[in-house]
Scaffold this active site. Structure first.
Site, PDB file in Angstrom:
ATOM      1  N   GLU A  87      -7.421   1.057   5.506  1.00 31.46           N
ATOM      2  CA  GLU A  87      -6.050   0.554   5.678  1.00 31.46           C
ATOM      3  C   GLU A  87      -5.306   0.540   4.349  1.00 31.46           C
ATOM      4  O   GLU A  87      -5.862   0.119   3.328  1.00 31.46           O
ATOM      5  CB  GLU A  87      -6.129  -0.853   6.271  1.00 31.46           C
ATOM      6  CG  GLU A  87      -5.076  -1.131   7.295  1.00 31.46           C
ATOM      7  CD  GLU A  87      -5.210  -0.243   8.532  1.00 31.46           C
ATOM      8  OE1 GLU A  87      -4.512   0.793   8.591  1.00 31.46           O
ATOM      9  OE2 GLU A  87      -6.005  -0.578   9.429  1.00 31.46           O
ATOM     10  N   THR A 147      -4.587   3.024   2.666  1.00 39.20           N
ATOM     11  CA  THR A 147      -5.174   4.038   1.781  1.00 39.20           C
ATOM     12  C   THR A 147      -4.462   5.380   1.930  1.00 39.20           C
ATOM     13  O   THR A 147      -4.562   6.228   1.045  1.00 39.20           O
ATOM     14  CB  THR A 147      -6.671   4.245   2.090  1.00 39.20           C
ATOM     15  OG1 THR A 147      -6.797   4.491   3.490  1.00 39.20           O
ATOM     16  CG2 THR A 147      -7.493   3.026   1.723  1.00 39.20           C
ATOM     17  N   SER A 195      15.775   6.679  26.718  1.00 41.44           N
ATOM     18  CA  SER A 195      14.520   5.922  26.705  1.00 41.44           C
ATOM     19  C   SER A 195      14.469   5.006  27.922  1.00 41.44           C
ATOM     20  O   SER A 195      15.379   4.198  28.140  1.00 41.44           O
ATOM     21  CB  SER A 195      14.426   5.077  25.426  1.00 41.44           C
ATOM     22  OG  SER A 195      13.482   4.026  25.623  1.00 41.44           O
ATOM     23  N   ALA A 218       3.549  -3.403  18.144  1.00 39.95           N
ATOM     24  CA  ALA A 218       2.214  -4.004  18.130  1.00 39.95           C
ATOM     25  C   ALA A 218       1.338  -3.401  17.037  1.00 39.95           C
ATOM     26  O   ALA A 218       0.138  -3.642  16.986  1.00 39.95           O
ATOM     27  CB  ALA A 218       1.542  -3.829  19.488  1.00 39.95           C
ATOM     28  N   SER A 227       1.428   2.240  16.513  1.00 37.94           N
ATOM     29  CA  SER A 227       2.083   3.529  16.245  1.00 37.94           C
ATOM     30  C   SER A 227       2.854   4.094  17.424  1.00 37.94           C
ATOM     31  O   SER A 227       2.756   5.287  17.717  1.00 37.94           O
ATOM     32  CB  SER A 227       1.065   4.564  15.754  1.00 37.94           C
ATOM     33  OG  SER A 227       0.616   4.191  14.511  1.00 37.94           O
ATOM     34  N   ASP A 235      -0.600   7.954  11.007  1.00 37.04           N
ATOM     35  CA  ASP A 235      -0.305   7.782  12.427  1.00 37.04           C
ATOM     36  C   ASP A 235      -0.011   9.119  13.108  1.00 37.04           C
ATOM     37  O   ASP A 235      -0.461   9.381  14.226  1.00 37.04           O
ATOM     38  CB  ASP A 235       0.888   6.835  12.609  1.00 37.04           C
ATOM     39  CG  ASP A 235       0.713   5.558  11.794  1.00 37.04           C
ATOM     40  OD1 ASP A 235      -0.447   5.208  11.507  1.00 37.04           O
ATOM     41  OD2 ASP A 235       1.736   4.935  11.442  1.00 37.04           O
ATOM     42  N   TYR A 273       5.781  -3.718   3.125  1.00 39.46           N
ATOM     43  CA  TYR A 273       5.073  -2.431   3.109  1.00 39.46           C
ATOM     44  C   TYR A 273       5.553  -1.604   1.914  1.00 39.46           C
ATOM     45  O   TYR A 273       4.758  -1.078   1.134  1.00 39.46           O
ATOM     46  CB  TYR A 273       5.329  -1.685   4.424  1.00 39.46           C
ATOM     47  CG  TYR A 273       4.550  -0.393   4.562  1.00 39.46           C
ATOM     48  CD1 TYR A 273       3.325  -0.368   5.202  1.00 39.46           C
ATOM     49  CD2 TYR A 273       5.038   0.804   4.039  1.00 39.46           C
ATOM     50  CE1 TYR A 273       2.604   0.816   5.331  1.00 39.46           C
ATOM     51  CE2 TYR A 273       4.333   1.984   4.155  1.00 39.46           C
ATOM     52  CZ  TYR A 273       3.115   1.986   4.811  1.00 39.46           C
ATOM     53  OH  TYR A 273       2.407   3.160   4.918  1.00 39.46           O
TER      54      TYR A 273
HETATM   55  C1  GLA Z   1       1.283   1.733   8.867  1.00 42.24           C
HETATM   56  C2  GLA Z   1       1.725   3.104   8.362  1.00 42.24           C
HETATM   57  C3  GLA Z   1       0.536   4.002   8.028  1.00 42.24           C
HETATM   58  C4  GLA Z   1      -0.483   3.261   7.134  1.00 42.24           C
HETATM   59  C5  GLA Z   1      -0.787   1.882   7.700  1.00 42.24           C
HETATM   60  C6  GLA Z   1      -1.670   1.076   6.782  1.00 42.24           C
HETATM   61  O1  GLA Z   1       0.668   1.859  10.103  1.00 42.24           O
HETATM   62  O2  GLA Z   1       2.515   3.737   9.346  1.00 42.24           O
HETATM   63  O3  GLA Z   1       0.987   5.179   7.421  1.00 42.24           O
HETATM   64  O4  GLA Z   1      -0.026   3.195   5.823  1.00 42.24           O
HETATM   65  O5  GLA Z   1       0.396   1.139   7.935  1.00 42.24           O
HETATM   66  O6  GLA Z   1      -2.929   1.663   6.693  1.00 42.24           O
END
Ligand code: GLA
Length: 395
Positions: free
Chosen positions: A42, A44, A76, A131, A134, A185, A237
């Protein structure tokens, strides 16, 4: 004829039925792409590190036809909204909101030199929104898969082609939707294989398929959607990402992937104090991914569980991206007999995963619910998942 008999046919047709209602004729086809959970690795991906996601059985579906007038018109089912934009008008922040993820894919493919025209698109999804599973990458990749087939771009053919489509979907998210995410993702949505976890090396772009069938050994992967709104996630983030870039610059390396775990102590000593725990998380987490892959290949789920626990501790204490709901969900899962548990995804809310003996799934769900009630948290959603398949054409 559905190429995905495993998928609920009513669900597949919901997007197609709405398409026919709105556009007045049937869609040329229906494509879908999965959400994901990351098993380990995570924060990374944007450090050139290793990640190990699986595709979820939950998918976003897109019923799509070409248009000849250079317009994108997208509806949508979840949002109940239709957005129309000329392809030439797509740009950073335009269109705003959810449709930017769709429009961004067409923009990125065109920026990559592909001859892409207008589309009518209706999207539907059972990937839980917000959630941390992705849903946005699933949306981009379902539309990217449709565009690839409808404009004969050949981007679904092999893994190399899929990596190129994934890169376009990342650009859509980074440059048009304005979310500085790291690329895991989209790789999961396009490059995963059913029954496998995807070991992705974010420095080289190389992947390895790691067999992942917990049921064979009587285990299950339980996802808990904490239903915690992560209002701060965007700013936090970006701040974590910026801290990693600052650390890499101070160490004069291209990314934190270049820091050998064996030199961690001496490397940390060179950094300002605030950056040390962040770098410690990234470097140790990359090591944990390699160790988890070795343990999975050896069938040693006890070792996998310990690595999940260590990952959570590192994310909570060193990277500081957990939250009380995530911490309570992993503690309750462990108390119910999980071999290991951790938050998954960006953090500050979203979901956790727990590796548990199949026989205690219900007990774990019950324990997590009870713990949330005791803390006065919103009722969580728990569901067991298996490793699903990548984006493709359904009908
Ligand atoms: C989110 C981002 C990913 C990744 C994760 C953390 O999901 O979309 O690219 O950086 O956080 O691992």
């Amino acid at each position: 004829v559905s190429a995905r008999p495993d998928l609920d046919s009513c669900f597949v047709s919901a997007a197609a039925v709405t398409f026919t209602e709105l556009v007045g004729r049937p869609a040329t086809g229906v494509w879908s792409a999965p959400g994901r959970v990351n098993l380990i690795g995570e924060h990374t991906d944007y450090n050139g590190g290793l990640v190990l996601p699986i595709a979820l059985p939950h998918r976003t579906t897109a019923a799509v036809s070409r248009r000849t007038d250079g317009l994108l018109r997208v509806h949508s089912v979840q949002v109940g909204e239709t957005v129309t934009i000329a392809l030439d008008d797509i740009g950073p922040g335009r269109p705003p909101g959810w449709s930017g993820y769709v429009a961004g894919v067409l923009w990125a493919l065109r920026a990559d030199g592909f001859d892409v025209g207008g589309l009518d698109v209706v999207v539907d999804s059972d990937v839980p929104l917000g959630a941390g599973l992705s849903s946005s990458a699933a949306l981009e990749c379902a539309v990217g898969a449709a565009a690839s087939d409808l404009f004969e771009l050949g981007l679904l053919g092999d893994d190399r082609a899929r990596a190129r489509l994934a890169a376009a979907c990342v650009r859509a998210e980074n440059e048009i939707a304005g979310a500085a995410t790291g690329g895991m993702d989209q790789a999961a949505a396009l490059r995963c294989r059913a029954g496998h976890a995807l070991l992705l090396d974010c420095r080289s772009g190389e992947v390895e398929q790691v067999p992942f069938d917990l049921s064979a050994s009587g285990h299950a992967l339980l996802v808990t959607d904490t239903r915690t709104p992560h209002a701060l996630v965007d700013g936090q983030y970006a701040r974590r990402r910026a801290a990693c870039e600052r650390a890499a610059a101070a160490l004069a390396v291209a990314s934190l992937r270049e820091v050998p775990a064996s030199e961690l102590a001496s490397t940390l000593a060179k950094l300002e104090e605030e950056l040390r725990p962040r770098v410690r998380h990234v470097v140790t987490e990359i090591e944990r991914v390699s160790a988890a892959v070795a343990a999975l290949r050896a069938g040693d789920l006890v070792a996998v569980g310990r690595l999940l626990d260590a990952s959570h501790t590192s994310l909570r204490d060193d990277y500081e991206v957990s939250c009380p709901q995530l911490d309570v969900s992993v503690e309750a899962a462990r108390a119910a007999g999980a071999l290991g548990a951790r938050m998954t995804g960006g953090g500050f809310g979203g979901s956790s995963i727990a590796l548990i003996p199949a026989g205690v799934v219900e007990e774990a769900e019950h324990g997590i619910r009870a713990a949330f009630a005791r803390h006065g948290f919103r009722e969580p959603r728990c569901f067991a998942v298996t490793a699903g398949s990548a984006a493709g054409r359904d009908i």
